[in-house]
Design a protein around this motif. Structure first.
Motif: not given
Length: 224
Positions: A154-155, A160-169, A171-174, A196-200
């Motif tokens: 979990p968070w 707060s780097y949860f999700i980011k949608g790029n044209t070429d990729s 990303v979830i968590g950063s 860091e976002t999820y400590g995974n």
């Protein structure tokens, strides 16, 4: 063998008193594992949601374990297949387009690597192109081991780097230059590192991996 204690009958199997069948727990042990035991009971009794299609990545056992970690917006809703590499081609742009048509919904993103390990993310909102990170703390990452044991990340609250949608990729968590889950535009290559976002820990078999399948499931009655 039976004993009577305060009007309650206790039953023992024939080999109950053999030393190799004993397993002793203290009261502190029971308190320590009470949460795990209660989760097991909930998992066994939760009804599975109706699904618009059969999943080629998730088993019923996977799904039952994931249900207790759904965002509040997803609880009680049917699951709709929004995107699948098996049905809709291998394209991140296609997934974005189908997400937009379906509407805003939490999304269960499921990935399988080339060693047949299943993992992914529970996103609090639909996956889309974005100039910056979006989402909420109801997002999480998850992975299953070879025995189908689920581990959820979990968070952490560190960013707060949860999700980011790029044209070429996507990303979830950063954090510190590492992504919790990264997939390329062709859903062929991916990577997963501690973030860091999820400590995974890394979700896949290896930090850099090849994808053999991706599914994205929405909740509710959209129009995929």
């Amino acid at each position: 063998m039976h004993f009577q204690f305060q009007n309650q009958e206790l039953s023992f199997c024939e080999d109950h008193f053999k030393p190799d069948s004993w397993e002793v727990y203290s009261l502190s042990d029971l308190h320590k594992y009470r949460h795990v035991i209660s989760l097991m009971e909930v998992e066994e009794n939760l009804p599975l949601p109706a699904m618009s299609d059969d999943s080629l990545l998730l088993t019923n056992n996977h799904l039952r374990k994931l249900l207790i970690h759904l965002p509040s917006q997803a609880i009680g809703h049917d699951m709709q297949l929004v995107y699948s590499t098996f049905c809709h081609g291998i394209s991140l742009r296609t997934m974005y387009r189908k997400m937009l048509a379906f509407g805003d919904t939490p999304v269960l993103l499921v990935v399988r690597d080339d060693c047949n390990k299943v993992f992914g993310a529970m996103a609090s909102s639909y996956l889309r192109l974005s100039a910056k990170f979006y989402g909420t703390g109801e997002s999480c990452l998850f992975t299953f081991d070879e025995d189908d044991k689920l581990e959820v990340f979990p968070w952490t609250g560190l960013n707060s780097y949860f999700i980011k949608g790029n044209t070429d990729s996507i990303v979830i968590g950063s954090g510190d230059g590492h992504f919790g889950l990264w997939l390329d535009e062709d859903f062929l290559h991916g990577s997963s590192f501690n973030c860091e976002t999820y400590g995974n820990r890394p979700l896949a078999t290896t930090e850099d991996f090849l994808c053999t399948g991706v599914e994205a499931w929405g909740f509710g009655r959209g129009n995929p």
